[in-house]
Write a protein that holds these residues in place. Structure first.
Motif, PDB file in Angstrom:
ATOM      1  N   UNK A 107       2.576   5.293  -6.839  1.00 43.63           N
ATOM      2  CA  UNK A 107       1.831   4.993  -7.881  1.00 43.63           C
ATOM      3  C   UNK A 107       2.220   3.798  -8.517  1.00 43.63           C
ATOM      4  N   UNK A 108       3.094   2.959  -7.694  1.00 44.27           N
ATOM      5  CA  UNK A 108       3.554   1.545  -8.302  1.00 44.27           C
ATOM      6  C   UNK A 108       2.758   0.688  -7.660  1.00 44.27           C
ATOM      7  N   UNK A 109       2.213  -0.274  -8.448  1.00 45.20           N
ATOM      8  CA  UNK A 109       1.463  -1.542  -7.785  1.00 45.20           C
ATOM      9  C   UNK A 109       2.455  -2.734  -7.954  1.00 45.20           C
ATOM     10  N   UNK A 110       3.079  -3.063  -6.870  1.00 50.26           N
ATOM     11  CA  UNK A 110       3.944  -4.229  -7.082  1.00 50.26           C
ATOM     12  C   UNK A 110       3.502  -5.289  -7.640  1.00 50.26           C
TER      13      UNK A 110
ATOM     14  N   UNK B 124      15.058  -0.758  -3.050  1.00 48.95           N
ATOM     15  CA  UNK B 124      15.612  -0.454  -1.592  1.00 48.95           C
ATOM     16  C   UNK B 124      15.683   1.064  -1.559  1.00 48.95           C
ATOM     17  N   UNK B 125      16.185   1.916  -2.554  1.00 53.51           N
ATOM     18  CA  UNK B 125      16.049   3.285  -2.696  1.00 53.51           C
ATOM     19  C   UNK B 125      14.859   3.816  -2.304  1.00 53.51           C
ATOM     20  N   UNK B 126      13.650   3.357  -3.037  1.00 55.57           N
ATOM     21  CA  UNK B 126      12.327   3.927  -2.750  1.00 55.57           C
ATOM     22  C   UNK B 126      11.816   3.227  -1.363  1.00 55.57           C
ATOM     23  N   UNK B 127      12.102   2.051  -1.025  1.00 57.70           N
ATOM     24  CA  UNK B 127      11.773   1.525   0.276  1.00 57.70           C
ATOM     25  C   UNK B 127      12.149   2.358   1.401  1.00 57.70           C
TER      26      UNK B 127
ATOM     27  N   UNK C 254       0.973  -1.208   0.004  1.00 55.43           N
ATOM     28  CA  UNK C 254      -0.050  -0.082  -0.026  1.00 55.43           C
ATOM     29  C   UNK C 254       0.760   1.431  -0.021  1.00 55.43           C
ATOM     30  N   UNK C 255       2.201   0.977   0.700  1.00 49.78           N
ATOM     31  CA  UNK C 255       2.928   2.503   0.641  1.00 49.78           C
ATOM     32  C   UNK C 255       3.502   2.716  -0.723  1.00 49.78           C
TER      33      UNK C 255
END
Length: 215
Positions: free
Chosen positions: A122-125, A137-140, A115-116
């Motif tokens: 706007x990325x649906x994993x 990891x950079x986005x996480x 959800x985050x």
């Protein structure tokens, strides 16, 4: 740890992200999708699998072809998992977090992480066919404290101090209970376990002969 298994640091802004690691002067391809290293992390949190088996499973999971030198292969794999960061940088970041306790789990926080990413980027994993682990990891690491996931990590890591009001203490204790994680090992402990397995992990001879590779 052998220097020949390591590669120089990478700058995600100017360098192409690696798809291989170096061992004995040779490049060995590694799988790079973020799902692989989530599985890698979860593997090393399993308490009912011994270190030798974890090493074997890690190599099968992350290398398209099974390497011959498992020690250097694991050292190189740990470098890749840490996104090329030096030990000094890792130690500094761990000190800055002020939280030796585990504050997230790719298993138990999966819904919150999904959800985050969806709300912030706007990325649906689920729809991502591929995403390099270092990008993930950079986005996480940059998820906003406005997301429920980061708020939950904050609850887990906060120190309940005497200068808090009674209502604050009660609130944070309740949040810690609600969001407590059953798995004891954090990322730093996982990395320490890998290093210990390589340095002192009993009889690992023949580890590469216990199973074939996987693609």
């Amino acid at each position: 740890m052998a220097e020949t298994a390591l590669m120089p640091g990478k700058n995600i802004l100017i360098d192409l992200l690696p798809e291989s690691v170096m061992m004995n002067g040779w490049e060995y391809r590694v799988r790079t999708d973020f799902r692989i290293y989530i599985l890698f992390e979860l593997l090393w949190q399993e308490e009912d699998i011994d270190s030798a088996e974890k090493i074997r499973k890690s190599l099968l999971l992350c290398y398209p072809e099974m390497p011959h030198d498992y020690r250097q292969a694991m050292e190189a794999l740990l470098w890749f998992y840490k996104c090329g960061k030096s030990e000094r940088k890792q130690d500094q970041e761990a000190a800055e977090r002020h939280s030796p306790a585990r504050i997230y789990s790719f298993e138990h926080d999966a819904d919150y992480i999904y959800a985050a990413f969806l709300s912030q980027y706007g990325i649906d994993l689920q729809d991502m066919e591929y995403l390099h682990w270092w990008k993930f990891r950079a986005m996480f690491n940059s998820l906003s404290d406005q997301t429920e996931f980061v708020k939950i990590m904050g609850y887990r890591s906060i120190d309940i101090s005497e200068d808090m009001s009674g209502s604050q203490k009660a609130f944070y204790r309740r949040m810690k209970r609600i969001h407590a994680l059953p798995l004891p090992k954090g990322e730093e402990e996982m990395q320490d376990a890998i290093v210990e397995a390589l340095m002192n992990g009993g009889d690992l001879t023949g580890i590469l002969d216990k199973g074939g590779g996987t693609n």
